[in-house]
Design an enzyme around this catalytic site. Sequence first.
Site, PDB file in Angstrom:
ATOM      1  N   THR A 177       0.839  -1.203   0.000  1.00 33.23           N
ATOM      2  CA  THR A 177       0.000   0.000   0.000  1.00 33.23           C
ATOM      3  C   THR A 177       0.871   1.249   0.000  1.00 33.23           C
ATOM      4  OG1 THR A 177      -1.793  -1.142   1.109  1.00 33.23           O
ATOM      5  CG2 THR A 177      -1.776   1.241   1.304  1.00 33.23           C
TER       6      THR A 177
ATOM      7  N   GLN B  27       0.864  -9.874  -5.738  1.00 31.90           N
ATOM      8  CA  GLN B  27       0.316 -11.241  -5.767  1.00 31.90           C
ATOM      9  C   GLN B  27       1.152 -12.193  -6.615  1.00 31.90           C
ATOM     10  OE1 GLN B  27      -1.993 -12.460  -3.902  1.00 31.90           O
ATOM     11  NE2 GLN B  27      -2.982 -10.613  -3.098  1.00 31.90           N
TER      12      GLN B  27
ATOM     13  N   HIS C   9       4.069 -10.194   3.246  1.00 36.57           N
ATOM     14  CA  HIS C   9       3.117 -11.147   3.850  1.00 36.57           C
ATOM     15  C   HIS C   9       2.279 -11.894   2.821  1.00 36.57           C
ATOM     16  CE1 HIS C   9      -0.869  -8.964   3.702  1.00 36.57           C
ATOM     17  NE2 HIS C   9      -0.072  -7.933   3.524  1.00 36.57           N
TER      18      HIS C   9
ATOM     19  N   CYS D  41      -9.656  -6.273   1.673  1.00 37.22           N
ATOM     20  CA  CYS D  41      -9.915  -4.846   1.867  1.00 37.22           C
ATOM     21  C   CYS D  41     -11.369  -4.518   1.574  1.00 37.22           C
ATOM     22  CB  CYS D  41      -9.039  -4.014   0.941  1.00 37.22           C
ATOM     23  SG  CYS D  41      -7.462  -4.757   0.619  1.00 37.22           S
TER      24      CYS D  41
HETATM   25  N1  PLP Z   1      -1.634  -4.768  -4.121  1.00 32.83           N
HETATM   26  C1  PLP Z   1      -2.211  -5.966  -4.278  1.00 32.83           C
HETATM   27  C2  PLP Z   1      -2.315  -6.559  -5.639  1.00 32.83           C
HETATM   28  C3  PLP Z   1      -2.698  -6.653  -3.175  1.00 32.83           C
HETATM   29  O1  PLP Z   1      -3.269  -7.840  -3.327  1.00 32.83           O
HETATM   30  C4  PLP Z   1      -2.585  -6.057  -1.890  1.00 32.83           C
HETATM   31  C5  PLP Z   1      -3.151  -6.728  -0.702  1.00 32.83           C
HETATM   32  O2  PLP Z   1      -4.081  -7.498  -0.805  1.00 32.83           O
HETATM   33  C6  PLP Z   1      -1.972  -4.806  -1.772  1.00 32.83           C
HETATM   34  C7  PLP Z   1      -1.517  -4.189  -2.917  1.00 32.83           C
HETATM   35  C8  PLP Z   1      -1.818  -4.123  -0.441  1.00 32.83           C
HETATM   36  O3  PLP Z   1      -0.995  -4.844   0.392  1.00 32.83           O
HETATM   37  P1  PLP Z   1      -0.782  -4.362   1.925  1.00 32.83           P
HETATM   38  O4  PLP Z   1      -2.174  -4.215   2.487  1.00 32.83           O
HETATM   39  O5  PLP Z   1      -0.043  -5.459   2.551  1.00 32.83           O
HETATM   40  O6  PLP Z   1      -0.063  -3.083   1.902  1.00 32.83           O
END
Ligand code: PLP
Length: 376
Positions: free
Chosen positions: A70, A175, A196, A320
């Site tokens: 993010t 991913q 993660h 999310c």
């Molecule tokens: N981008 C993608 C494609 C994701 O699948 C995710 C999380 O599901 C994120 C960004 C954001 O990851 P994080 O919440 O660990 O920052």
Amino acid sequence: MPYFDYNATTPPSPAALAAEREISEQAWHNPSSPYRAAARAHALLEDARERLAALVGGAAKDYVFTSGATEANNAVLAHAASIAEAGARVVVSAVEHPSVLEAAQACFAGRVILLPSDARGVTQLEMLEDTLREGNVALVSLMAANNETGVLQPWREARAMARAHGVLFHCDAAQWLGKLLPDTLAAGDFLTGCAHKFGGTKGVGFLKVPASDRVFRGLRGGEQEHGRRAGTENLAGICAMVAALEIVSQRLAREQASWMRARERFEKALPAALPGGEILGSSTERLWNTVMFLAPRHENTRWVAALDKRGFQVSTGSACATGSDGPSHVLAAMGVKPEAARRAVRVSAGWDTTMAEWDGLLAALAEAQVALDGTA
Ligand code: PLP
């Protein structure tokens, strides 16, 4: 309890936990402090950067550690906006993660070009070519693999098109990394990764930014990360991330085909377990671990609860989006009607998911259907 929500997060691998513990106990000093113990922490940080570059590609000096995908995605969009010419536009796919979509809207308000998706979930690039030809594009951002459907995106083609027009290219590979080999992902201008999602711990990730970009500043307020991202580094998390990626990278080459076979077997048997169910993106390339299907009836939240009761953890789509109103923007972009999208269930497996667990999930789906029909 069989866990089928690896696209939301993965259990930290033993190698990651061992690294996290070792660093937390023995190299917890601030890598920027001026004594020998801190110099050791700093050396471990730079070693982790080298090892990450060896795994993903490119030069160590291009990698900036972040708190996750993010932050990395927000930083790229903010950076592109800060160096863009007046009125410049950004091109992103309609199926991006909200951390790209919302950052694009915030940084390029009213100047965001959304690339459409086809019914399989594959981003269509005709509009990209037209937009690039018109000019004044600051950045093109296309994810590597979609988090909801697992559908692989045409990032190589989009990158080549952006490059041909001298436009910066970003790929969110949160991913893809750890589930597929990195291929040439690192050859783009900006690349996002997230610990993660491949057995690391939470709150750690990276953004690859060319070291030649002298103005990038992910966060301000300190000279960490070679002046490119302020804030004391999470060294334990960073070392855990690299250890996790080393382990899955070794396994990928050897085991990927068998992981894919397990998913294919599940998909072949799904129509018998769940007559009328529809797998999304089934006719295109997807991550070996992901199956998103529309259940024949009943809302997805009821499926998730019914499967949870039977010991299986699955998802309605992106973590999310859980709890938020309205169906997924990814499914909407694929032309799935809101009523059908509310029946979408995402199953995402991991590196150690067994055939017995896949079979158990099929049986649990059949059982859940009977139970849900009984209470309808
Ligand atoms: N981008 C993608 C494609 C994701 O699948 C995710 C999380 O599901 C994120 C960004 C954001 O990851 P994080 O919440 O660990 O920052």
